[in-house]
Every structure is written in C-alpha cells, then in structure tokens.
Enzyme design. Structure first.
Site, PDB file in Angstrom:
ATOM      1  N   GLY A 161       0.972  -0.884  -0.318  1.00  8.31           N
ATOM      2  CA  GLY A 161       0.056  -0.165  -0.151  1.00  8.31           C
ATOM      3  C   GLY A 161       0.504   0.849   0.260  1.00  8.31           C
ATOM      4  O   GLY A 161       1.890   1.451  -0.079  1.00  8.31           O
ATOM      5  N   VAL A 196       1.725   3.552   2.786  1.00  8.66           N
ATOM      6  CA  VAL A 196       2.817   3.867   3.725  1.00  8.66           C
ATOM      7  C   VAL A 196       2.994   2.376   3.913  1.00  8.66           C
ATOM      8  O   VAL A 196       4.160   2.830   4.398  1.00  8.66           O
ATOM      9  CB  VAL A 196       0.746   3.701   4.853  1.00  8.66           C
ATOM     10  N   ARG A 251      -3.917 -12.404  -1.742  1.00  6.29           N
ATOM     11  CA  ARG A 251      -3.780 -12.363  -2.547  1.00  6.29           C
ATOM     12  C   ARG A 251      -2.654 -11.585  -3.695  1.00  6.29           C
ATOM     13  O   ARG A 251      -1.629 -11.521  -4.568  1.00  6.29           O
ATOM     14  CB  ARG A 251      -5.301 -10.652  -2.624  1.00  6.29           C
ATOM     15  N   CYS A 280      -3.361  10.476  11.060  1.00  2.00           N
ATOM     16  CA  CYS A 280      -2.403  11.324   9.898  1.00  2.00           C
ATOM     17  C   CYS A 280      -2.949  12.882  10.626  1.00  2.00           C
ATOM     18  O   CYS A 280      -2.243  13.382  10.998  1.00  2.00           O
ATOM     19  CB  CYS A 280      -2.960  11.204   9.221  1.00  2.00           C
ATOM     20  N   GLN A 312      -8.470  17.800   4.113  1.00  7.16           N
ATOM     21  CA  GLN A 312      -7.485  16.638   3.750  1.00  7.16           C
ATOM     22  C   GLN A 312      -7.065  16.323   2.534  1.00  7.16           C
ATOM     23  O   GLN A 312      -8.035  16.207   1.467  1.00  7.16           O
ATOM     24  CB  GLN A 312      -8.195  15.534   4.471  1.00  7.16           C
ATOM     25  N   LYS A 336     -12.119  11.172  16.203  1.00  6.72           N
ATOM     26  CA  LYS A 336     -10.487  10.030  15.837  1.00  6.72           C
ATOM     27  C   LYS A 336      -9.919  11.643  16.804  1.00  6.72           C
ATOM     28  O   LYS A 336      -8.758  10.776  17.812  1.00  6.72           O
ATOM     29  CB  LYS A 336     -10.097   9.526  15.057  1.00  6.72           C
ATOM     30  N   HIS A 385      -1.705  16.891   4.595  1.00  7.70           N
ATOM     31  CA  HIS A 385      -2.786  17.663   5.352  1.00  7.70           C
ATOM     32  C   HIS A 385      -2.718  19.487   5.793  1.00  7.70           C
ATOM     33  O   HIS A 385      -1.782  19.159   5.905  1.00  7.70           O
ATOM     34  CB  HIS A 385      -3.592  16.641   6.297  1.00  7.70           C
TER      35      HIS A 385
HETATM   36  O1  3JN Z   1      -8.960   9.816   5.695  1.00 12.24           O
HETATM   37  C1  3JN Z   1      -8.015  10.596   5.856  1.00 12.24           C
HETATM   38  O2  3JN Z   1      -7.083  11.301   5.357  1.00 12.24           O
HETATM   39  C2  3JN Z   1      -7.281   9.748   7.190  1.00 12.24           C
HETATM   40  C3  3JN Z   1      -7.781   8.102   6.879  1.00 12.24           C
HETATM   41  C4  3JN Z   1      -7.755   7.573   7.872  1.00 12.24           C
HETATM   42  C5  3JN Z   1      -8.413   6.420   7.896  1.00 12.24           C
HETATM   43  C6  3JN Z   1      -9.057   5.940   7.009  1.00 12.24           C
HETATM   44  C7  3JN Z   1      -9.604   4.643   6.668  1.00 12.24           C
HETATM   45  C8  3JN Z   1     -10.012   3.450   7.908  1.00 12.24           C
HETATM   46  C9  3JN Z   1      -8.434   5.480   9.480  1.00 12.24           C
HETATM   47  C10 3JN Z   1      -7.173   6.035  10.375  1.00 12.24           C
HETATM   48  O3  3JN Z   1      -6.205   5.513   9.703  1.00 12.24           O
HETATM   49  O4  3JN Z   1      -7.531   6.320  11.040  1.00 12.24           O
HETATM   50  C11 3JN Z   1      -8.537   4.164   9.184  1.00 12.24           C
HETATM   51  C12 3JN Z   1      -8.865   3.460  10.424  1.00 12.24           C
HETATM   52  O5  3JN Z   1      -7.799   2.953  11.013  1.00 12.24           O
HETATM   53  O6  3JN Z   1     -10.183   3.208  11.099  1.00 12.24           O
END
Ligand code: 3JN
Length: 344
Positions: free
Chosen positions: A17, A19, A44, A133, A160, A217, A246
């Site tokens: 991915g 990251v 996969r 993030c 973002q 979050k 962001h």
């Molecule tokens: O949308 C963004 O800019 C950050 C997205 C983070 C994110 C996307 C999908 C699932 C997360 C996160 O890191 O909080 C998660 C998750 O792990 O819940």
C-alpha cells in the site's frame, strides 16, 4: 521494554500500500539498524516482489506463524488485519506498531507521537498504536505550546488530501479531474460524492451528534496522547482535491494569554516543527511544499479575536509520511533506542 537487541528483525505488514511502500523507503533513508526485513501482505498480494533496501524481496502471506522470527512489525493493512493478527504477533514476542484505529483507544495500548509522549512507548504490552494522520500533525504543533501554557479548547477544521483515503481514492481524484475537464459527469466510487473541483465535509462515517468518525478520532486521540482529557476538541474534517499533505486551521484557547511572537519562538525551537510565517512575503505552509517532507509546518500564527487567550494557526504536514509511515518508524526507533526520535 525495548526489543532485545539493537538490530531487530523487522516485518512490514501491508507492504504493497501507499504507507507500506513508504515504510520501506524510510527504513532505507533513515538507515534503520535492522537485521532482516520481511514483507507481508494478504494472500492475494503474496508472491509479488518489491524492491527493498536494494534487493528484490518476495512478499509472503501475513499469517500468525510468520511472526515467529520477527522483533518489530509495522502494520498498515487496515483495522481488520490488525485486529486479527496483532495479538497473534504479540503472543509470539513481536512488538507491533499498528497504523490503524483498531487498538488506539485501548487502555493498555500506548498511542505515541515521539515528539509528544515518547515515554508512553515503553509501557506497551506487545502493541503500540500510531495515531490518525490529522491528529499527529496537530499534536506535534500544539504540544510545545500546551507545555508552556495549558490548552483549554481546540476548534479545528481540516483540509485533507485524497491520498489519506488510499491509493485507489487518490487515483479516482486524478482521473475524475481529467474527466470533468473533458466535460464528463463522473460517478463517485471511493468518495461519497465527486471529489474533483469539490470539497467534501465528510471523512469516514457519521457517528454520535453528527460528527464523523475522523472528527471523533481527532478529539479522543489528542486527549489521550497529550494526557489531557480536559481539553475540549471540536473538529470539522473536509476532503479536498489535493494529492498529498493535510492542512488544518486550528483555533486554540490557552489558560493564560500567549502572544503570536511567543508562540513562534516556542515552535521554532520545537522538535519536528518548521515555522513558515511571514505575511509580508506571503510565506505560509502549503501542501505542495510539505509533500515528501517529515516535518510539521506551522504558519499564519495570529491572535484569535473570537477566543479568550486565543491563537489561530495553519498546520500542514505530509499525511503519508509524518501522518503515518514516518511516525511509525520513529516509534520503532524509540524501541531500538536510536538516538534522535524526531523528524529532523
Ligand atoms: O482520510 C484520511 O485522510 C485519513 C484516513 C485514515 C483512516 C482511513 C481508514 C481507516 C483510518 C485511520 O487511520 O484512522 C482508518 C482506521 O484505521 O480506522
């Protein structure tokens, strides 16, 4: 505890991915003192080869037994994989640093930003969580100010980038932009509405009081990282058609007055922060400048005329690097006691 030696065996889970690939380049860039590197992904993606540390490495399937010989595992494969595999890895003696939200709010899981609460990392019981993030860049900028003058309230609006929603979403933003310019009316897929030439005030799903999960979050993670449940945080998270980094407009109320120049001086000396703030020369942080960097950029620091003891500021950082991969690798560096756990 730290891992048993200073040259750990490292695994990356979710290496294919956005990251995960950045994990690989950061280990190389930062000369991370690893003994071996294992790349893991879903069944996969198993069998594909990635270049890591100058070698072609085969990706193996992430499964419980695969962690037997791993000291530190960097996870970025989504919450489902983390929930399932992180405890399995921890039970085998691996320290997991997890980039998903799966474990962030668990009491016995430290939620760590090395510039803010490095000491919390040592209290792990096998799993350490990497924050969201948008939270990371905000606390890197606000923590040095909070230490001098406790923060009471944060009102923050985010701008973002599309990469925060993943590689497929980033591609959709770029492709849609081309389609709209060509006169087409594209169907949204990765985003709830068209993202090209638009701003979407929804990131993740809606939850209590009509806040989104991303907004919740930001509030809860900030309080946990800063050990400050008393700070009131209200966020509005907005997706904009920018590729990487962001941006955040933060309006912060302190306990005592703080002048903009005092804040600039504190931030200029803070680890991982670069102050870019000179209205006379139109100098302020911008996403295109933060892209590819590891620092958090702060500018537009000024008195907030609507708050008591208030300051407003503009905070920008690369969401894939400091917002995800860099922060995770910095946590791994804390475990191996590498000297400077900062973004510099
Ligand atoms: O949308 C963004 O800019 C950050 C997205 C983070 C994110 C996307 C999908 C699932 C997360 C996160 O890191 O909080 C998660 C998750 O792990 O819940």
């Amino acid at each position: 505890m730290t891992v048993s030696n200073n040259h750990p065996r490292v695994a990356i889970v979710g290496g294919t991915g956005l990251v995960g690939r950045t994990f690989i380049s950061l280990l190389e860039e930062r000369s991370f003192p690893l003994r071996s590197l294992t790349l893991m992904a879903s069944a996969r993606s198993a069998g594909t080869r990635l270049t890591a540390l100058g070698e072609s490495v085969e990706v193996i399937e992430a499964a419980p037994e695969a962690f037997e010989d791993v000291d530190i595992a960097l996870f970025s494969a989504g919450g489902g994989v983390s929930r399932q595999l992180a405890p399995e890895a921890a039970a085998r003696g691996t320290v997991v640093i997890d980039n998903s939200s799966a474990w962030r709010m668990e009491e016995d899981v430290p939620l760590v930003v090395p510039e803010v609460n490095p000491e919390d990392a040592a209290r792990h019981r096998g799993i350490i969580a990497n924050p969201n993030c948008s939270t990371i860049q905000m606390v890197v900028a606000l923590w040095p100010l909070h230490r001098q003058n406790p923060i009471r309230r944060i009102i923050v609006d985010t701008y973002q980038s599309a990469s925060g929603a993943g590689a497929r979403a980033l591609e959709e933003m770029l492709e849609q932009s081309r389609e709209v310019l060509a006169g087409a009316d594209p169907e949204p897929d990765a985003f709830p509405h068209q993202i090209a030439f638009n701003a979407l005030p929804q990131i993740d799903v809606f939850e209590e009081d009509d806040y989104t999960k991303e907004e919740i979050k930001m509030a809860r993670e900030t309080q946990k990282i800063m050990h400050a449940p008393e700070i009131a945080v209200s966020a509005t998270c907005v997706r904009i058609p920018v590729a990487y980094a962001h941006s955040e407009a933060a309006h912060v109320e302190f306990t005592h007055p703080m002048s903009p120049s005092e804040a600039r001086d504190i931030l200029a000396a803070a680890p991982g922060v670069i102050v870019a703030d000179d209205p006379a020369t139109r100098t302020y942080p911008m996403a295109i400048d933060a892209q590819g960097r590891d620092e958090v950029f702060v500018g537009r620091i000024r008195r907030d005329t609507a708050l008591d003891n208030g300051l407003s500021m503009w905070i920008v950082s690369d969401n894939i690097r400091k917002g995800a991969a860099t922060n995770t690798v910095q946590i791994a560096e804390l475990l191996t006691a590498k000297a400077a756990p900062t973004a510099h």
